[in-house]
Design an enzyme around this catalytic site. Structure first.
Site, PDB file in Angstrom:
ATOM      1  CD  GLU A   1      -5.794  -2.572   4.533  1.00 12.68           C
ATOM      2  OE1 GLU A   1      -5.940  -2.234   5.715  1.00 12.68           O
ATOM      3  OE2 GLU A   1      -4.883  -3.320   4.130  1.00 12.68           O
TER       4      GLU A   1
ATOM      5  NE  ARG B   1       5.485  -6.395  -4.952  1.00 15.24           N
ATOM      6  CZ  ARG B   1       5.215  -6.012  -3.699  1.00 15.24           C
ATOM      7  NH1 ARG B   1       5.424  -6.841  -2.696  1.00 15.24           N
ATOM      8  NH2 ARG B   1       4.726  -4.806  -3.469  1.00 15.24           N
TER       9      ARG B   1
ATOM     10  CE  LYS C   1      -0.028   1.174   1.543  1.00 11.66           C
ATOM     11  NZ  LYS C   1      -1.266   0.498   1.973  1.00 11.66           N
TER      12      LYS C   1
END
Length: 854
Positions: free
Chosen positions: A69, A317, A327
């Site tokens: 994104e 991950r 983030k």
């Protein structure tokens, strides 16, 4: 098809097995490794294949995608996803494998064109040096992906049509519950949700309301389109999730064409299906979203809006010690000025590690070594640093740089005379040619290469040189690398501090270029130097880890409290040889002329500044002010925490910088600790094992110790003969990670030469009663990694322990190796116990406790 790229080295994993078993296409280029005792790949593949792969509706070509994104900068966690998606597509070249680049731009509130361009630049960089995918419509392509850059917004009309289809089939409805009311109606993990009072609207009313939503007739939040699935589902994601919401915001790609936008969970499977993605690879947090992914994909396929149904497969991950990848936390670091920006070389963003000088090949190597599984793990930062060292050692030319200069005047050298030495740019790569290193009357050496017996540091050490110090002393000799031997005759001192400011030395002409005159003793110390009049001055940014603990914030409660205040030291007036400055100026000129398609980065110019570390040109460099970033030290300098103290960096000599003017210290290790550091204990993998043809008590193994030749190519496995016959079954030996000693003198054992030794624990019993267990090494540790001892400086093993005195070193070390009560391999010296460590954890044994190691 796409040629297999150099350096692709993933091991077979459950995802490649799923694809192979569901398509019948065999992957190529995977590492030829077997399954280890701790490897649960087969179980993962079996369960996943049963759930996903036993479908006979596969339609090629095998296609993956990287779909970020565009609402932020990519970081090292994204690097794993980029590398693996591209690598899987390359592995299945027999299935015409390809990887798409798609921007999932469904939330205009947080997205920006700046992020779009940054993401594309990062993906181009991380795949730099690999063969790009090619397609017939690559007319405007500027990247390694297949075809042009795709965006979810390209499919907004089709996604809208899919929503209309769901309304018509009774699978979606327009709701007017508020966001807070939806949360209340949703239920909990232990209680079912409640159906919305608007759930049973007629199809006609739903279509009318949805059309008005699209036409902008309602304000934000007034209505939302929800899938009609099951409010009692144990999976919260299936409790009538929102699939469209109203957002009166301009979109960075479509402008004001739309005021309703699809949710990611709805748009993602549709975009995958439109593009013909066969395998949608994503991280484990999306595992609970897979039922909704499949629910959506099945219905758009039934509606004939797409022609295939993609399969979602999840993998773990990347979690990295000594950093943060959230983030929210990265934004805080930038906004609160803990770092200088998103490309600060201490940041885990790809723009940050690129600016620091981390090669893309090192990032890919790191991702390959971490492998792919469904088990979360917290990876030690050291592994990534080791990958950087491995790549930089192979790629980077060498140069002299004096970080803490001390002037040397050669009293018997003519002032006007200069002599040039032709020196290899790289000791193992003749194709890089030579550089010219000038020599003259005045040179600079590192202050740490002179130990001042008569000054403050000598007085603090009892007037003695540190143990093992072989460099320059007052009245002593040292060789200037590639040049001459000099002796120190006089010391010029600062009248206030008594620190040396200049050394007056004599040069011995007959020692030029490494020559030792007949009848004279060889000078053991060799140091670097830079001629004064031709030298250039640069600024060096010595970067280190941004955080001083493995998991920032875990114990302190606030991650910023764990910031390493010594993560940056700025050193001005570093002296470098002229070739460095010329290369840097040439690089700056080339960068100014480069295009986006073939973009050059300052950090592509890297050096090993000898005995200091690996450094890269910084993007802030100008013709008048060259700046170099330290990428990584020559060896790992982060040790285990001292007893009773906090974790952090092992103490090491400091340089004169803007932040400190440190005291100089002498001293050395105790003799027995020096012994331990001389033995090359490395990680290896037993590739095969079998009986010795002439000795029933011996076995013969082929052992991968990570050896490489001068060209950086893997060498043949070593042969090891060991007295383990009958002690450990052969099936428990093959493909097992072990600890081996690689610098003992080779020995013939019943006609077969053994070139390494395996370490094992024993309960000390005799004959058939003895229990033996090999030392266990974590699977993620690379072959060839040099092991270390807790709270000790990094090991510096001898090239070969072959003299009688050297062999006694191993005997002394072996007598101190034991398994403690916790089953950990240790080095026990008097009352001190030091664990034997890898980069990811301690060495252990399966069941033996308080036993000997040999």
């Amino acid at each position: 098809s796409v040629p297999l790229a150099d350096g692709f080295a993933y091991a077979p994993n459950f995802i490649t097995k799923i694809i192979e078993q569901s398509t019948g296409i065999t992957p190529v280029g995977l590492l030829d490794v077997g399954q280890t005792n701790n490897d649960n790949t087969e179980d993962e593949a079996t369960s996943a294949v049963e759930a996903i792969a036993n479908n006979n509706d596969f339609q090629g070509p095998i296609t993956t995608r990287f779909p970020p994104e565009p609402n932020g900068y990519l970081h090292l966690g994204h690097a794993k996803a980029v590398s693996f998606n591209f690598a899987v597509a390359r592995a299945f070249q027999g299935g015409n494998g390809r990887c798409h680049m798609r921007l999932d731009d469904t939330n205009p509130t947080k997205e920006d064109e700046e992020y779009v361009q940054s993401i594309l630049e990062d993906v181009r960089w991380i795949q730099q040096g690999l063969e790009p995918f090619t397609a017939d419509d690559d007319t405007d392509k500027e990247g390694p992906w297949y075809g042009n850059v795709r965006k979810t917004s390209d499919y907004f009309q089709l996604i809208y049509d899919a929503a209309v289809y769901l309304i018509k089939t009774g699978d979606a409805f327009v709701d007017e519950l508020t966001a807070e009311e939806m949360r209340e109606y949703r239920g909990t993990l232990t209680e079912p949700g409640k159906e919305s009072p608007w759930r049973d609207r007629s199809v006609e009313e739903n279509l009318s309301l949805f059309e008005k939503m699209k036409n902008g007739e309602f304000e934000n939040g007034r209505y939302a389109l929800r899938a009609k699935i099951d409010m009692s589902s144990p999976n919260l994601n299936m409790r009538d999730p929102v699939i469209y919401r109203i957002k009166h915001e301009s979109h960075q790609a479509t402008g004001d064409d739309w005021c309703i936008y699809p949710m990611y969970d709805f748009s993602h499977p549709i975009a995958d299906a439109v593009e013909g993605i066969t395998h949608s690879l994503c991280t484990l947090e999306f595992e609970d979203h897979r039922p909704l992914y499949d629910w959506t994909a099945e219905r758009v396929l039934k509606a004939d809006l797409v022609s295939c149904q993609p399969r979602q497969i999840e993998f773990s991950r990347l979690n990295l010690k000594y950093t943060v990848l959230s983030k929210r936390k990265l934004i805080k670091l930038v906004e609160d000025k803990y770092v200088t920006g998103w490309d600060d070389p201490r940041m885990p963003t790809l723009s940050g590690v690129r600016r620091r000088g981390m090669p893309p090949a090192a990032i890919r190597l790191f991702c390959e070594r971490m492998g792919i599984s469904k088990s979360d793990s917290n990876i030690d930062f050291t592994i990534m640093e080791d990958c950087a060292r491995e790549v930089l050692d192979d790629e980077s030319p060498r140069a002299f740089a004096i970080l803490d200069p001390l002037k040397v005047t050669i009293k018997n050298w003519d002032d006007s005379t200069k002599e040039d030495f032709g020196v290899p740019r790289h000791p193992k790569k003749n194709e890089l040619g030579e550089r010219t290193v000038p020599f003259g009357k005045n040179v600079y050496i590192e202050r740490s290469d002179f130990f001042d017996l008569e000054g403050p540091e000598g007085l603090s050490n009892g007037g003695r040189a540190p143990k093992g110090f072989k460099r320059l002393l007052p009245g002593g000799k040292v060789r200037l690398k590639y040049a001459y031997v000099i002796s120190c005759d006089e010391i010029v001192r600062d009248p206030e501090t008594n620190e040396p400011t200049e050394l007056v030395c004599t040069l011995y002409p007959e020692t030029r270029a490494g020559v030792t005159p007949e009848g004279e003793a060889r000078v053991k110390g060799i140091i670097q130097w830079v001629e004064a009049s031709t030298a250039a001055k640069v600024q060096v940014m010595q970067y280190d880890r941004l955080f001083k603990v493995e998991e920032p914030g875990k114990d302190s409660g606030e991650f910023t409290d764990d910031i390493n205040t010594e993560s940056l030291k700025i050193i001005n007036d570093v002296i470098v040889e002229p070739s460095v400055a010329m290369d840097a100026l040439s690089m700056i000129d080339r960068i100014q002329k480069s295009s986006m398609e073939d973009k050059l980065y300052h950090s592509a110019l890297t050096y090993q500044f000898e005995r200091s570390g690996y450094f890269a040109l910084d993007s802030s460099s100008t013709e008048m002010n060259l700046v170099f970033n330290r990428v990584v030290t020559l060896r790992d300098t982060w040790g285990a925490p001292p007893a009773g103290g906090r974790g952090g960096k092992a103490e090491q000599p400091k340089q004169k910088s803007q932040q400190a003017n440190p005291r100089r210290q002498g001293g050395g290790q105790a003799p027995i600790l020096e012994d331990a550091r001389r033995v090359a204990l490395r990680a290896g993998t037993i590739l095969e094992a079998g009986p010795h043809p002439e000795a029933d008590s011996l076995i013969v193994c082929k052992l991968d110790c990570g050896d490489k030749n001068e060209a950086g190519e893997a060498e043949e496995p070593r042969t090891v003969v060991a007295g383990l016959a009958g002690k450990i079954p052969y099936e428990k030996l093959t493909n097992r990670k072990v600890v081996c000693i690689t610098n003992l003198k080779p020995a013939k054992m019943r006609g077969i030469e053994s070139t390494a030794m395996l370490l094992a624990a024993s309960d000390g019993k005799e004959g058939d009663d003895e229990t033996v267990e090999l030392l266990d090494v974590p699977d993620s540790v690379p072959n060839g990694e040099l092991l270390s001892f807790e709270n000790m400086d990094p090991c510096e093993p001898d090239g070969m322990l072959k003299s009688k005195g050297a062999l006694k070193v191993w005997d002394r070390v072996k007598s101190k190796l034991k398994v403690n009560e916790n089953g950990e391999a240790t080095y026990q010296d008097d009352d001190t116990e030091r664990k034997l460590l890898t980069s990811v954890g301690p060495i252990t044994v399966e069941s033996l406790k308080e036993s000997i190691i040999g």
